[in-house]
Scaffold this motif. Sequence first.
Motif, PDB file in Angstrom:
ATOM      1  N   ASP A 149       0.825  -1.217   0.000  1.00  0.00           N
ATOM      2  CA  ASP A 149       0.000   0.000   0.000  1.00  0.00           C
ATOM      3  C   ASP A 149       0.858   1.267   0.000  1.00  0.00           C
ATOM      4  O   ASP A 149       0.521   2.258  -0.649  1.00  0.00           O
ATOM      5  N   ILE A 150       1.967   1.225   0.731  1.00  0.00           N
ATOM      6  CA  ILE A 150       2.899   2.356   0.722  1.00  0.00           C
ATOM      7  C   ILE A 150       3.440   2.558  -0.698  1.00  0.00           C
ATOM      8  O   ILE A 150       3.504   3.682  -1.215  1.00  0.00           O
ATOM      9  N   ALA A 151       3.813   1.463  -1.346  1.00  0.00           N
ATOM     10  CA  ALA A 151       4.360   1.535  -2.700  1.00  0.00           C
ATOM     11  C   ALA A 151       3.333   2.086  -3.690  1.00  0.00           C
ATOM     12  O   ALA A 151       3.657   2.924  -4.539  1.00  0.00           O
ATOM     13  N   LYS A 152       2.094   1.624  -3.583  1.00  0.00           N
ATOM     14  CA  LYS A 152       1.041   2.092  -4.493  1.00  0.00           C
ATOM     15  C   LYS A 152       0.809   3.600  -4.333  1.00  0.00           C
ATOM     16  O   LYS A 152       0.627   4.320  -5.314  1.00  0.00           O
ATOM     17  N   GLU A 153       0.809   4.051  -3.084  1.00  0.00           N
ATOM     18  CA  GLU A 153       0.558   5.466  -2.821  1.00  0.00           C
ATOM     19  C   GLU A 153       1.712   6.336  -3.318  1.00  0.00           C
ATOM     20  O   GLU A 153       1.498   7.408  -3.894  1.00  0.00           O
ATOM     21  N   ILE A 154       2.925   5.873  -3.123  1.00  0.00           N
ATOM     22  CA  ILE A 154       4.087   6.623  -3.602  1.00  0.00           C
ATOM     23  C   ILE A 154       4.075   6.695  -5.128  1.00  0.00           C
ATOM     24  O   ILE A 154       4.308   7.750  -5.721  1.00  0.00           O
ATOM     25  N   ALA A 155       3.789   5.559  -5.756  1.00  0.00           N
ATOM     26  CA  ALA A 155       3.719   5.536  -7.221  1.00  0.00           C
ATOM     27  C   ALA A 155       2.662   6.523  -7.728  1.00  0.00           C
ATOM     28  O   ALA A 155       2.897   7.271  -8.686  1.00  0.00           O
ATOM     29  N   LYS A 156       1.526   6.523  -7.053  1.00  0.00           N
ATOM     30  CA  LYS A 156       0.436   7.433  -7.425  1.00  0.00           C
ATOM     31  C   LYS A 156       0.901   8.883  -7.363  1.00  0.00           C
ATOM     32  O   LYS A 156       0.593   9.689  -8.257  1.00  0.00           O
ATOM     33  N   ARG A 157       1.651   9.222  -6.338  1.00  0.00           N
ATOM     34  CA  ARG A 157       2.110  10.602  -6.164  1.00  0.00           C
ATOM     35  C   ARG A 157       3.234  10.971  -7.142  1.00  0.00           C
ATOM     36  O   ARG A 157       3.509  12.143  -7.353  1.00  0.00           O
ATOM     37  N   LEU A 158       3.861   9.956  -7.732  1.00  0.00           N
ATOM     38  CA  LEU A 158       4.849  10.207  -8.787  1.00  0.00           C
ATOM     39  C   LEU A 158       4.182  10.259 -10.156  1.00  0.00           C
ATOM     40  O   LEU A 158       4.835  10.555 -11.160  1.00  0.00           O
ATOM     41  N   GLY A 159       2.886   9.937 -10.181  1.00  0.00           N
ATOM     42  CA  GLY A 159       2.152   9.950 -11.439  1.00  0.00           C
ATOM     43  C   GLY A 159       2.309   8.676 -12.252  1.00  0.00           C
ATOM     44  O   GLY A 159       2.113   8.682 -13.470  1.00  0.00           O
ATOM     45  N   VAL A 160       2.652   7.566 -11.573  1.00  0.00           N
ATOM     46  CA  VAL A 160       2.840   6.290 -12.263  1.00  0.00           C
ATOM     47  C   VAL A 160       2.116   5.184 -11.495  1.00  0.00           C
ATOM     48  O   VAL A 160       1.480   5.433 -10.469  1.00  0.00           O
ATOM     49  N   LYS A 161       2.222   3.946 -11.985  1.00  0.00           N
ATOM     50  CA  LYS A 161       1.629   2.793 -11.311  1.00  0.00           C
ATOM     51  C   LYS A 161       2.727   1.913 -10.724  1.00  0.00           C
ATOM     52  O   LYS A 161       3.827   1.828 -11.264  1.00  0.00           O
ATOM     53  N   ALA A 162       2.407   1.243  -9.627  1.00  0.00           N
ATOM     54  CA  ALA A 162       3.366   0.327  -9.000  1.00  0.00           C
ATOM     55  C   ALA A 162       3.280  -1.038  -9.666  1.00  0.00           C
ATOM     56  O   ALA A 162       2.189  -1.557  -9.904  1.00  0.00           O
ATOM     57  N   GLU A 163       4.442  -1.589  -9.967  1.00  0.00           N
ATOM     58  CA  GLU A 163       4.539  -2.953 -10.504  1.00  0.00           C
ATOM     59  C   GLU A 163       5.416  -3.757  -9.553  1.00  0.00           C
ATOM     60  O   GLU A 163       6.567  -3.392  -9.309  1.00  0.00           O
ATOM     61  N   PHE A 164       4.894  -4.849  -9.011  1.00  0.00           N
ATOM     62  CA  PHE A 164       5.607  -5.586  -7.975  1.00  0.00           C
ATOM     63  C   PHE A 164       6.421  -6.746  -8.553  1.00  0.00           C
ATOM     64  O   PHE A 164       5.949  -7.476  -9.417  1.00  0.00           O
ATOM     65  N   VAL A 165       7.634  -6.891  -8.016  1.00  0.00           N
ATOM     66  CA  VAL A 165       8.539  -7.970  -8.412  1.00  0.00           C
ATOM     67  C   VAL A 165       8.904  -8.747  -7.157  1.00  0.00           C
ATOM     68  O   VAL A 165       9.583  -8.222  -6.269  1.00  0.00           O
ATOM     69  N   ALA A 166       8.441  -9.994  -7.049  1.00  0.00           N
ATOM     70  CA  ALA A 166       8.734 -10.817  -5.875  1.00  0.00           C
ATOM     71  C   ALA A 166      10.201 -11.244  -5.889  1.00  0.00           C
ATOM     72  O   ALA A 166      10.741 -11.631  -6.926  1.00  0.00           O
ATOM     73  N   GLN A 167      10.828 -11.169  -4.731  1.00  0.00           N
ATOM     74  CA  GLN A 167      12.250 -11.485  -4.630  1.00  0.00           C
ATOM     75  C   GLN A 167      12.561 -11.957  -3.210  1.00  0.00           C
ATOM     76  O   GLN A 167      12.158 -11.305  -2.243  1.00  0.00           O
ATOM     77  N   GLU A 168      13.248 -13.098  -3.070  1.00  0.00           N
ATOM     78  CA  GLU A 168      13.685 -13.530  -1.745  1.00  0.00           C
ATOM     79  C   GLU A 168      14.595 -12.453  -1.165  1.00  0.00           C
ATOM     80  O   GLU A 168      15.386 -11.834  -1.881  1.00  0.00           O
ATOM     81  N   PHE A 169      14.491 -12.255   0.135  1.00  0.00           N
ATOM     82  CA  PHE A 169      15.209 -11.144   0.754  1.00  0.00           C
ATOM     83  C   PHE A 169      16.717 -11.276   0.582  1.00  0.00           C
ATOM     84  O   PHE A 169      17.417 -10.269   0.427  1.00  0.00           O
ATOM     85  N   SER A 170      17.230 -12.503   0.586  1.00  0.00           N
ATOM     86  CA  SER A 170      18.675 -12.702   0.463  1.00  0.00           C
ATOM     87  C   SER A 170      19.210 -12.199  -0.874  1.00  0.00           C
ATOM     88  O   SER A 170      20.403 -11.909  -0.986  1.00  0.00           O
ATOM     89  N   GLY A 171      18.350 -12.083  -1.887  1.00  0.00           N
ATOM     90  CA  GLY A 171      18.785 -11.595  -3.195  1.00  0.00           C
ATOM     91  C   GLY A 171      18.292 -10.193  -3.508  1.00  0.00           C
ATOM     92  O   GLY A 171      18.416  -9.729  -4.651  1.00  0.00           O
ATOM     93  N   MET A 172      17.765  -9.501  -2.505  1.00  0.00           N
ATOM     94  CA  MET A 172      17.138  -8.207  -2.736  1.00  0.00           C
ATOM     95  C   MET A 172      18.147  -7.134  -3.171  1.00  0.00           C
ATOM     96  O   MET A 172      17.891  -6.370  -4.111  1.00  0.00           O
ATOM     97  N   ILE A 173      19.281  -7.070  -2.517  1.00  0.00           N
ATOM     98  CA  ILE A 173      20.276  -6.049  -2.860  1.00  0.00           C
ATOM     99  C   ILE A 173      20.823  -6.293  -4.260  1.00  0.00           C
ATOM    100  O   ILE A 173      20.946  -5.371  -5.071  1.00  0.00           O
TER     101      ILE A 173
END
Length: 290
Positions: A89-113
Amino acid sequence: MRIQMKKTTLWMMTAILLLAVIVAGCGSKNGNSGNAGSASPTAEAGATASSNLLEQVKQAGVLKVGLMGTYAPYNFLNENKEMDGFDADIAKEIAKRLGVKAEFVAQEFSGMIAGLQAKKFDVVISQMTITDERKEQMDFTEPYITNSVKIIVAEKNDTITKLADFKGKNIGVGLGTNDETYLRKTVLPEVGNFTIKTYDDVITSLQDLNAGRIDATINNMYALKPIVEKNGFKIKEVGDPIKSDNAGIAVRKDNPEFRDALNEALKAMKADGTYKTIFVKWFGEEPAAE
Protein backbone atom coordinates in the motif's frame (compact mmCIF):
# COMPACT_ATOMS: atom_id res chain seq x y z
CA MET A 1 45.58 9.32 -89.09
CA ARG A 2 47.38 7.60 -86.22
CA ILE A 3 47.84 10.95 -84.48
CA GLN A 4 44.13 11.71 -84.82
CA MET A 5 43.22 8.26 -83.45
CA LYS A 6 45.56 8.74 -80.51
CA LYS A 7 43.98 12.12 -79.77
CA THR A 8 40.52 10.60 -79.99
CA THR A 9 41.50 7.74 -77.68
CA LEU A 10 43.07 10.18 -75.22
CA TRP A 11 39.92 12.32 -75.15
CA MET A 12 37.75 9.25 -74.60
CA MET A 13 39.92 8.05 -71.70
CA THR A 14 39.89 11.51 -70.18
CA ALA A 15 36.10 11.66 -70.48
CA ILE A 16 35.72 8.21 -68.87
CA LEU A 17 37.99 9.17 -65.96
CA LEU A 18 36.11 12.43 -65.48
CA LEU A 19 32.77 10.60 -65.47
CA ALA A 20 34.11 8.09 -62.93
CA VAL A 21 35.23 10.90 -60.64
CA ILE A 22 31.81 12.59 -60.86
CA VAL A 23 29.97 9.31 -60.13
CA ALA A 24 32.27 8.53 -57.22
CA GLY A 25 31.70 12.02 -55.85
CA CYS A 26 27.95 11.65 -56.03
CA GLY A 27 28.12 8.24 -54.45
CA SER A 28 30.20 9.61 -51.62
CA LYS A 29 27.73 12.41 -51.01
CA ASN A 30 24.79 10.02 -51.07
CA GLY A 31 26.61 7.65 -48.70
CA ASN A 32 27.34 10.44 -46.25
CA SER A 33 23.77 11.58 -46.44
CA GLY A 34 22.54 8.03 -45.82
CA ASN A 35 24.86 7.60 -42.86
CA ALA A 36 23.75 10.89 -41.38
CA GLY A 37 20.14 9.91 -41.87
CA SER A 38 20.58 6.54 -40.18
CA ALA A 39 22.69 8.00 -37.37
CA SER A 40 20.31 10.84 -36.67
CA PRO A 41 17.58 8.80 -34.93
CA THR A 42 20.22 7.14 -32.73
CA ALA A 43 21.72 10.48 -31.85
CA GLU A 44 18.29 11.91 -31.16
CA ALA A 45 17.39 8.87 -29.05
CA GLY A 46 20.60 9.32 -27.09
CA ALA A 47 19.74 12.95 -26.56
CA THR A 48 16.23 12.21 -25.31
CA ALA A 49 17.07 9.13 -23.21
CA SER A 50 17.42 10.40 -19.66
CA SER A 51 20.05 9.17 -17.22
CA ASN A 52 17.82 10.54 -14.46
CA LEU A 53 16.02 7.56 -12.89
CA LEU A 54 13.10 9.73 -11.78
CA GLU A 55 12.49 10.80 -15.38
CA GLN A 56 12.91 7.23 -16.61
CA VAL A 57 10.25 6.02 -14.19
CA LYS A 58 7.87 8.80 -15.21
CA GLN A 59 8.44 8.16 -18.91
CA ALA A 60 7.81 4.44 -18.42
CA GLY A 61 4.73 5.13 -16.30
CA VAL A 62 5.74 2.34 -13.94
CA LEU A 63 7.56 2.12 -10.61
CA LYS A 64 9.05 -1.37 -10.29
CA VAL A 65 9.03 -2.41 -6.63
CA GLY A 66 11.04 -5.29 -5.18
CA LEU A 67 9.51 -7.04 -2.18
CA MET A 68 9.36 -10.51 -0.67
CA GLY A 69 5.67 -11.25 -0.95
CA THR A 70 5.93 -13.73 1.94
CA TYR A 71 6.02 -11.39 4.94
CA ALA A 72 2.46 -10.61 6.03
CA PRO A 73 1.15 -8.14 7.00
CA TYR A 74 3.94 -6.16 5.33
CA ASN A 75 3.82 -7.83 1.92
CA PHE A 76 2.09 -11.00 0.73
CA LEU A 77 -0.11 -12.49 -1.99
CA ASN A 78 -3.79 -12.18 -1.11
CA GLU A 79 -6.60 -14.56 -2.08
CA ASN A 80 -6.72 -13.01 -5.55
CA LYS A 81 -2.98 -13.68 -6.00
CA GLU A 82 -2.33 -9.93 -5.87
CA MET A 83 0.49 -8.33 -3.89
CA ASP A 84 -0.96 -6.84 -0.73
CA GLY A 85 0.04 -5.54 2.69
CA PHE A 86 1.48 -2.47 4.36
CA ASP A 87 4.54 -2.23 2.11
CA ALA A 88 2.40 -2.79 -0.98
CA ASP A 89 0.00 0.00 0.00
CA ILE A 90 2.90 2.36 0.72
CA ALA A 91 4.36 1.53 -2.70
CA LYS A 92 1.04 2.09 -4.49
CA GLU A 93 0.56 5.47 -2.82
CA ILE A 94 4.09 6.62 -3.60
CA ALA A 95 3.72 5.54 -7.22
CA LYS A 96 0.44 7.43 -7.43
CA ARG A 97 2.11 10.60 -6.16
CA LEU A 98 4.85 10.21 -8.79
CA GLY A 99 2.15 9.95 -11.44
CA VAL A 100 2.84 6.29 -12.26
CA LYS A 101 1.63 2.79 -11.31
CA ALA A 102 3.37 0.33 -9.00
CA GLU A 103 4.54 -2.95 -10.50
CA PHE A 104 5.61 -5.59 -7.98
CA VAL A 105 8.54 -7.97 -8.41
CA ALA A 106 8.73 -10.82 -5.87
CA GLN A 107 12.25 -11.48 -4.63
CA GLU A 108 13.68 -13.53 -1.75
CA PHE A 109 15.21 -11.14 0.75
CA SER A 110 18.67 -12.70 0.46
CA GLY A 111 18.79 -11.60 -3.20
CA MET A 112 17.14 -8.21 -2.74
CA ILE A 113 20.28 -6.05 -2.86
CA ALA A 114 21.63 -7.88 -5.90
CA GLY A 115 18.27 -7.53 -7.63
CA LEU A 116 18.22 -3.79 -7.04
CA GLN A 117 21.77 -3.33 -8.30
CA ALA A 118 21.01 -5.45 -11.38
CA LYS A 119 18.07 -3.08 -12.14
CA LYS A 120 15.52 -5.84 -11.71
CA PHE A 121 13.44 -3.19 -9.93
CA ASP A 122 13.70 0.54 -9.19
CA VAL A 123 13.17 0.43 -5.41
CA VAL A 124 12.98 -2.01 -2.52
CA ILE A 125 9.98 -1.52 -0.25
CA SER A 126 10.20 -4.69 1.80
CA GLN A 127 11.19 -3.86 5.37
CA MET A 128 14.78 -3.15 4.37
CA THR A 129 16.40 -1.98 7.61
CA ILE A 130 18.68 1.02 7.26
CA THR A 131 22.22 0.13 8.35
CA ASP A 132 25.66 1.65 7.79
CA GLU A 133 26.74 -1.48 5.94
CA ARG A 134 23.81 -1.29 3.54
CA LYS A 135 24.35 2.44 3.01
CA GLU A 136 27.64 1.51 1.36
CA GLN A 137 25.69 -0.42 -1.28
CA MET A 138 22.45 1.55 -1.59
CA ASP A 139 20.83 4.86 -0.74
CA PHE A 140 17.77 5.10 1.50
CA THR A 141 14.87 7.43 1.99
CA GLU A 142 13.92 8.62 5.44
CA PRO A 143 12.46 5.73 7.50
CA TYR A 144 8.86 4.86 6.74
CA ILE A 145 8.40 2.52 9.73
CA THR A 146 10.10 1.58 13.01
CA ASN A 147 9.83 -2.03 14.24
CA SER A 148 10.62 -3.36 17.71
CA VAL A 149 12.34 -6.76 17.65
CA LYS A 150 11.73 -9.30 20.42
CA ILE A 151 12.72 -12.86 21.27
CA ILE A 152 10.15 -15.46 20.17
CA VAL A 153 9.98 -18.95 21.73
CA ALA A 154 7.57 -21.87 22.00
CA GLU A 155 4.79 -21.38 24.56
CA LYS A 156 6.18 -24.11 26.84
CA ASN A 157 9.72 -22.70 26.78
CA ASP A 158 10.59 -20.97 30.06
CA THR A 159 14.36 -21.25 29.73
CA ILE A 160 14.87 -18.39 27.27
CA THR A 161 13.81 -14.90 28.28
CA LYS A 162 16.86 -12.82 27.26
CA LEU A 163 19.73 -12.85 24.79
CA ALA A 164 22.16 -14.35 27.34
CA ASP A 165 19.98 -17.49 27.30
CA PHE A 166 20.88 -18.13 23.64
CA LYS A 167 24.19 -19.74 24.63
CA GLY A 168 24.31 -23.34 23.43
CA LYS A 169 20.93 -23.06 21.70
CA ASN A 170 19.70 -23.20 18.09
CA ILE A 171 18.42 -19.81 16.97
CA GLY A 172 16.53 -19.19 13.73
CA VAL A 173 16.67 -15.98 11.69
CA GLY A 174 15.90 -14.68 8.19
CA LEU A 175 18.73 -15.15 5.70
CA GLY A 176 20.36 -11.87 4.68
CA THR A 177 18.32 -9.83 7.15
CA ASN A 178 19.53 -7.19 9.56
CA ASP A 179 18.52 -9.60 12.34
CA GLU A 180 21.02 -12.17 11.04
CA THR A 181 23.78 -9.54 11.01
CA TYR A 182 22.80 -8.49 14.53
CA LEU A 183 23.03 -12.06 15.84
CA ARG A 184 26.39 -12.75 14.20
CA LYS A 185 28.15 -9.45 14.87
CA THR A 186 26.62 -8.28 18.14
CA VAL A 187 25.01 -11.14 20.07
CA LEU A 188 27.46 -13.98 19.36
CA PRO A 189 30.53 -12.06 20.64
CA GLU A 190 28.68 -11.02 23.79
CA VAL A 191 26.76 -14.20 24.66
CA GLY A 192 29.09 -16.94 23.50
CA ASN A 193 28.61 -19.82 21.11
CA PHE A 194 25.18 -20.71 19.76
CA THR A 195 24.00 -22.09 16.41
CA ILE A 196 22.35 -19.79 13.87
CA LYS A 197 19.98 -21.40 11.37
CA THR A 198 18.87 -19.20 8.47
CA TYR A 199 15.58 -19.19 6.56
CA ASP A 200 14.31 -17.69 3.30
CA ASP A 201 10.85 -17.04 4.74
CA VAL A 202 9.26 -16.43 8.13
CA ILE A 203 6.68 -19.23 8.10
CA THR A 204 9.33 -21.95 7.80
CA SER A 205 11.24 -20.58 10.77
CA LEU A 206 8.05 -20.55 12.84
CA GLN A 207 7.20 -24.09 11.77
CA ASP A 208 10.62 -25.20 13.03
CA LEU A 209 10.17 -23.23 16.25
CA ASN A 210 6.74 -24.74 16.82
CA ALA A 211 8.12 -28.24 16.17
CA GLY A 212 11.11 -27.75 18.47
CA ARG A 213 13.74 -27.86 15.71
CA ILE A 214 15.03 -24.47 16.87
CA ASP A 215 14.87 -22.96 20.36
CA ALA A 216 14.09 -19.35 19.51
CA THR A 217 13.95 -16.73 16.79
CA ILE A 218 13.91 -12.94 16.79
CA ASN A 219 11.33 -10.83 14.98
CA ASN A 220 8.51 -8.39 15.63
CA MET A 221 4.96 -9.47 16.41
CA TYR A 222 3.49 -7.28 13.65
CA ALA A 223 5.06 -9.74 11.23
CA LEU A 224 4.30 -12.89 13.21
CA LYS A 225 0.73 -12.32 14.35
CA PRO A 226 -1.13 -13.17 11.09
CA ILE A 227 1.04 -16.27 10.51
CA VAL A 228 0.55 -17.50 14.08
CA GLU A 229 -3.21 -16.97 13.93
CA LYS A 230 -3.56 -18.71 10.58
CA ASN A 231 -1.43 -21.74 11.48
CA GLY A 232 -2.20 -22.08 15.18
CA PHE A 233 1.46 -22.04 16.21
CA LYS A 234 2.02 -22.26 19.96
CA ILE A 235 4.64 -19.54 20.33
CA LYS A 236 5.08 -16.36 22.37
CA GLU A 237 7.24 -13.25 22.65
CA VAL A 238 9.32 -12.82 25.80
CA GLY A 239 11.23 -10.05 27.54
CA ASP A 240 11.72 -6.45 26.47
CA PRO A 241 12.51 -5.45 22.88
CA ILE A 242 16.12 -6.29 22.10
CA LYS A 243 16.39 -3.57 19.46
CA SER A 244 14.40 -1.27 17.19
CA ASP A 245 14.89 -1.13 13.41
CA ASN A 246 14.12 1.68 10.99
CA ALA A 247 13.09 0.51 7.53
CA GLY A 248 13.49 2.79 4.52
CA ILE A 249 12.93 2.65 0.78
CA ALA A 250 16.15 1.48 -0.85
CA VAL A 251 17.33 2.88 -4.20
CA ARG A 252 20.46 2.48 -6.28
CA LYS A 253 23.23 4.93 -5.49
CA ASP A 254 23.71 8.18 -7.39
CA ASN A 255 20.03 8.89 -7.96
CA PRO A 256 19.49 11.91 -5.68
CA GLU A 257 16.54 13.36 -7.62
CA PHE A 258 14.72 10.04 -7.42
CA ARG A 259 15.43 9.58 -3.71
CA ASP A 260 14.34 13.15 -2.95
CA ALA A 261 11.07 12.64 -4.86
CA LEU A 262 10.36 9.52 -2.80
CA ASN A 263 11.08 11.44 0.41
CA GLU A 264 8.73 14.22 -0.66
CA ALA A 265 5.98 11.65 -1.34
CA LEU A 266 6.46 10.07 2.10
CA LYS A 267 6.45 13.46 3.78
CA ALA A 268 3.22 14.44 2.04
CA MET A 269 1.57 11.11 2.95
CA LYS A 270 2.31 11.69 6.61
CA ALA A 271 1.19 15.31 6.49
CA ASP A 272 -2.22 14.62 4.91
CA GLY A 273 -3.03 11.54 7.03
CA THR A 274 -2.71 8.93 4.27
CA TYR A 275 0.18 7.20 6.01
CA LYS A 276 -1.76 6.97 9.26
CA THR A 277 -4.74 5.41 7.46
CA ILE A 278 -2.53 2.74 5.88
CA PHE A 279 -0.78 2.02 9.20
CA VAL A 280 -4.04 1.58 11.14
CA LYS A 281 -5.45 -0.63 8.37
CA TRP A 282 -2.65 -3.17 8.76
CA PHE A 283 -1.61 -2.93 12.42
CA GLY A 284 -4.81 -1.89 14.19
CA GLU A 285 -3.14 1.01 15.97
CA GLU A 286 -1.78 4.45 15.18
CA PRO A 287 1.90 4.90 14.38
CA ALA A 288 4.11 6.19 17.18
CA ALA A 289 4.57 9.94 17.24
CA GLU A 290 7.78 11.08 15.58
